[in-house]
Design a protein around this motif. Structure first.
Motif, PDB file in Angstrom:
ATOM      1  N   LEU A  16       0.807  -1.225   0.000  1.00 56.48           N
ATOM      2  CA  LEU A  16       0.000   0.000   0.000  1.00 56.48           C
ATOM      3  C   LEU A  16       0.839   1.274   0.000  1.00 56.48           C
ATOM      4  N   ILE A  17       2.118   1.157   0.324  1.00 55.17           N
ATOM      5  CA  ILE A  17       2.985   2.341   0.334  1.00 55.17           C
ATOM      6  C   ILE A  17       4.111   2.226  -0.684  1.00 55.17           C
ATOM      7  N   GLN A  18       4.918   1.148  -0.590  1.00 48.04           N
ATOM      8  CA  GLN A  18       6.122   1.072  -1.420  1.00 48.04           C
ATOM      9  C   GLN A  18       5.819   1.021  -2.912  1.00 48.04           C
ATOM     10  N   ILE A  19       4.931   0.121  -3.333  1.00 44.02           N
ATOM     11  CA  ILE A  19       4.672  -0.040  -4.768  1.00 44.02           C
ATOM     12  C   ILE A  19       4.034   1.202  -5.387  1.00 44.02           C
ATOM     13  N   PRO A  20       2.930   1.719  -4.825  1.00 42.51           N
ATOM     14  CA  PRO A  20       2.347   2.929  -5.433  1.00 42.51           C
ATOM     15  C   PRO A  20       3.308   4.114  -5.440  1.00 42.51           C
ATOM     16  N   LEU A  21       4.044   4.289  -4.341  1.00 43.74           N
ATOM     17  CA  LEU A  21       4.975   5.421  -4.272  1.00 43.74           C
ATOM     18  C   LEU A  21       6.082   5.275  -5.314  1.00 43.74           C
ATOM     19  N   SER A  22       6.585   4.052  -5.508  1.00 42.42           N
ATOM     20  CA  SER A  22       7.620   3.815  -6.519  1.00 42.42           C
ATOM     21  C   SER A  22       7.107   4.157  -7.909  1.00 42.42           C
ATOM     22  N   TYR A  23       5.888   3.730  -8.201  1.00 45.41           N
ATOM     23  CA  TYR A  23       5.322   3.970  -9.544  1.00 45.41           C
ATOM     24  C   TYR A  23       5.134   5.469  -9.793  1.00 45.41           C
ATOM     25  N   VAL A  24       4.600   6.159  -8.800  1.00 46.21           N
ATOM     26  CA  VAL A  24       4.361   7.590  -8.956  1.00 46.21           C
ATOM     27  C   VAL A  24       5.674   8.340  -9.153  1.00 46.21           C
ATOM     28  N   LEU A  25       6.655   8.060  -8.310  1.00 43.60           N
ATOM     29  CA  LEU A  25       7.930   8.775  -8.396  1.00 43.60           C
ATOM     30  C   LEU A  25       8.704   8.432  -9.665  1.00 43.60           C
ATOM     31  N   ALA A  26       8.721   7.141 -10.023  1.00 39.40           N
ATOM     32  CA  ALA A  26       9.535   6.708 -11.163  1.00 39.40           C
ATOM     33  C   ALA A  26       8.911   7.048 -12.501  1.00 39.40           C
ATOM     34  N   ILE A  27       7.606   6.817 -12.646  1.00 37.94           N
ATOM     35  CA  ILE A  27       6.944   6.958 -13.952  1.00 37.94           C
ATOM     36  C   ILE A  27       6.246   8.307 -14.098  1.00 37.94           C
ATOM     37  N   HIS A  28       5.370   8.636 -13.150  1.00 40.58           N
ATOM     38  CA  HIS A  28       4.588   9.863 -13.292  1.00 40.58           C
ATOM     39  C   HIS A  28       5.428  11.124 -13.084  1.00 40.58           C
ATOM     40  N   LEU A  29       6.347  11.073 -12.122  1.00 37.95           N
ATOM     41  CA  LEU A  29       7.206  12.230 -11.879  1.00 37.95           C
ATOM     42  C   LEU A  29       8.532  12.140 -12.635  1.00 37.95           C
ATOM     43  N   ASN A  30       8.690  11.041 -13.403  1.00 35.38           N
ATOM     44  CA  ASN A  30       9.843  10.872 -14.299  1.00 35.38           C
ATOM     45  C   ASN A  30      11.187  10.876 -13.562  1.00 35.38           C
ATOM     46  N   LEU A  31      11.194  10.364 -12.321  1.00 31.05           N
ATOM     47  CA  LEU A  31      12.449  10.261 -11.582  1.00 31.05           C
ATOM     48  C   LEU A  31      13.182   8.954 -11.886  1.00 31.05           C
ATOM     49  N   GLU A  32      12.540   8.081 -12.668  1.00 25.61           N
ATOM     50  CA  GLU A  32      13.102   6.801 -13.097  1.00 25.61           C
ATOM     51  C   GLU A  32      13.571   5.982 -11.874  1.00 25.61           C
TER      52      GLU A  32
END
Length: 476
Positions: free
Chosen positions: A427-443
Motif C-alpha cells: 500500500l505504500i512502497q509499490i504505489p509510491l515507486s510507480y508515482v515517483l519513477a513513472i509519473h514524476l519521471n524520476l526513473e
C-alpha cells in the motif's frame, strides 16, 4: 611483578581462552541448552554459525553475478528477472522455514524431542509439495515468464534456459531452506552452516567452469550458472538428509518416523501461512519494483540486480544474528521464560544496529567502488551506486526491523508481520515507486527513494509493536 598484575594477566588469558573455546563450539556444534546458559553466550553460539552459513550463501550470489556479468547486461538482467520468480519461491520456502524453526524450537524448548523429529519429517513433505508448481511452470513456460516481466529479445531467445534450470530444479532450493530451518530451530546451527559451505562451495567452483568452459568442458554460458547451482544445492540436500537420519546434537529422525502425519503437517502449515504471506508480500513487492525498473531500461535492472547482490552479501551477518534471535525466542517461550526471550531480542538488536551502521558507512563512501568490482558499464555502475548510497541512510533502522520481525516469527506469530508487510510494501512502497519513477519521471531514483521511505517506516513501526509484548502469548 605485583600479584595484582599477575592476577590480571591470568584473567585476560582465561578470557581469551574462553572466547576461542566458544568460537570452536559455535563452529563445531555444541549440546548447550540455550534456555539455561548466559544470553550473550547463547547468542554467540547460535549467531556465529548462522552468520557463516549466510555469508557463504551470499558469497555464491556475488560470485555468480560476477561471472554472469561478463556475458553482458542482458545476461545480468535475465538473472534479475528470473529471480523475481525465484523470490516467490523463496517467499514460500522462507515462510515455511519460519514456521518450521518456530515449531522445532518450541518442541525442543519443551524437551519433546520425538515430537520435534515428527515435525521435521512433515516439514520436508510440505517443502516437496510446494516445489511442484514452480518446477512445472519453469520447465514448460520459461520464455513466457521472461516475456511477462519485460525481458529483452536476448533474454527470451537465449537466457530462457537459465530460467528453465532454476525453476525446474527448484526442489533443491526449497529443501535446502526447509531442512536447515529444522537444524536452526533445534539449535544445530553448526550443521546448517556446514551444509551451506558444502553446497555453495561446489557452486563457486562449478560456476566459472560451466559458464566459460575448460578443456573438454563446453562453455554453456548463462545456462552453466544454473546447472552449477542445481548440482551444488542438490549435493547439499543429500548431505542434509543423511545427517538428519544420522542425528545431530539436538535432533534426530528415525526411519520409522518417515511417514505422513497430517495433524502435525496441518499445524505447521497453519503457522506457515502467515510466514508465507509476509514473504509473498515482500517478494512480490520486489517483482513490481523490477517491473517498474524494466520500464526504465536494462541498465536500471542490471544495476539494481548487482546492488541487490551486494546488499545480500553485506546483510548476511545481520540476518544470521536475527536468526539466532528466532531460535532463542522459540526455545525460551517453550521453556516458559518469556522475559528471557525478550531480553535476547533487545541484545541481538543492539548488535545488529552496530554492525549495519558500519555497513552504511561503507555504502556511503565506497558505493561506486563496490559496483566496479562487478561491471565496467558506467550506466550500470551509476544506478547501483545510487541505490547503495540511498540505503546507507536507513540501515541502522533496518537492523532493528529484522530482529523484531524475527521475534514475532520465532514466537509463532507470523500473522502480525504479514499485516505489517501488506500495509508498508503493497500500500505504500509499490504505489509510491510507480508515482515517483513513472509519473514524476524520476526513473530508478524514484524507486530507490520509495524503498527508503517504506522500509524505514516499517522498521520503526515493527519495533514499536514488538515492545508492546503481545507476541509472548502466542501458542504453537
Amino acid at each position: 611483578m605485583k600479584q595484582a598484575d599477575i592476577d590480571n594477566q591470568v584473567l585476560v588469558a582465561k578470557s581469551g581462552s574462553s572466547i576461542w573455546q566458544d568460537l570452536k563450539n559455535a563452529v563445531m556444534g555444541t549440546e548447550a541448552d540455550y534456555t539455561q546458559i548466559g544470553l550473550k553466550k547463547a547468542i554467540f553460539l547460535l549467531a556465529v554459525p548462522m552468520i557463516l552459513e549466510l555469508v557463504m550463501e551470499s558469497t555464491f550470489a556475488v560470485v555468480d553475478i560476477f561471472f554472469v556479468s561478463r556475458l553482458g547486461a542482458s545476461a545480468v538482467a535475465t538473472v534479475g528477472l528470473t529471480e523475481t520468480y525465484l523470490f516467490l519461491l523463496y517467499s514460500i520456502a522462507m515462510g515455511l522455514s519460519m514456521a518450521i524453526t518456530a515449531t522445532i524450537a518450541r518442541r525442543v524448548g519443551e524437551k519433546r524431542g520425538e515430537d520435534a523429529a515428527v515435525a521435521a519429517v512433515q516439514s520436508v513433505f510440505l517443502g516437496i509439495l510446494a516445489s511442484v508448481p514452480f518446477a512445472l511452470g519453469g520447465i514448460f513456460y520459461a520464455k513466457e515468464l521472461l516475456g511477462l516481466m519485460g525481458a529483452d529479445q536476448w533474454s527470451v531467445n537465449h537466457g530462457y534456459r537459465y530460467t528453465q534450470w532454476m525453476l525446474g530444479g527448484n526442489i533443491v532450493i526449497v529443501l535446502l531452506f526447509v531442512i536447515n530451518a529444522i537444524y536452526r530451530g533445534a539449535g544445530d546451527a553448526a550443521i546448517a552452516m556446514r551444509i551451506l559451505w558444502i553446497s555453495n562451495g561446489l557452486n563457486i567452483i562449478l560456476c566459472p567452469l560451466l559458464i566459460f568452459g575448460y578443456g573438454q568442458i563446453p562453455a554453456l554460458g548463462i545456462e552453466g550458472a544454473a546447472i552449477a547451482t542445481n548440482i551444488g544445492r542438490g549435493v547439499g540436500v543429500l548431505v542434509q538428509v543423511w545427517l538428519l537420519l544420522k542425528g545431530g546434537k539436538h535432533i534426530a529422525v528415525k526411519l520409522s518416523q518417515v511417514r505422513w502425519h497430517l495433524k502435525v503437517m496441518a499445524g505447521i502449515f497453519r503457522t506457515a501461512l502467515g510466514g508465507i504471506g509476509q514473504m509473498v508480500i515482500a517478494m512480490t513487492s520486489w517483482i513490481f519494483l523490477m517491473r517498474i525498473l524494466a520500464e526504465v531500461g536494462s541498465e536500471a535492472v542490471a544495476g539494481s540486480t548487482i546492488a541487490m547482490r551486494i546488499m545480500m552479501f553485506t546483510m548476511m551477518p545481520a540476518w544470521g544474528m536475527s536468526n539466532a534471535a528466532t531460535t532463542l525466542v522459540g526455545q525460551n517461550l517453550g521453556a516458559g521464560n518469556p522475559n528471557r526471550a525478550e531480553s535476547a531480542v533487545w541484545k541481538t538488536g543492539f548488535y545488529n544496529m552496530i554492525f549495519l551502521v558500519c555497513v552504511s558507512v561503507v555504502y556511503f563512501f565506497f558505493n561506486r567502488s563496490l559496483m566496479q568490482i562487478f561491471t565496467a558499464d558506467e550506466n550500470v555502475i551509476k544506478v547501483g551506486a545510487e541505490w547503495l548510497r540511498i540505503l546507507s541512510f536507513s540501515y541502522f533502522v533496518y537492523g532493528w526491523w529484522m530482529v523484531s520481525t524475527s521475534a514475532f516469527n520465532g514466537s509463532g506469530d507470523t500473522r502480525t508481520p504479514t499485516l505489517i508487510n501488506l500495509v508498508f510494501f503493497w500500500l505504500i512502497q509499490i504505489p509510491l515507486s510507480y508515482v515517483l519513477a513513472i509519473h514524476l519521471n524520476l526513473e530508478q531514483t524514484g524507486v530507490f527513494w520509495a524503498v527508503f521511505v517504506s522500509e524505514t517506516s516499517v522498521g520503526i513501526f515493527t519495533l514499536w509493536l514488538f515492545s508492546r509484548g503481545g507476541w509472548k502469548k502466542t501458542q504453537v
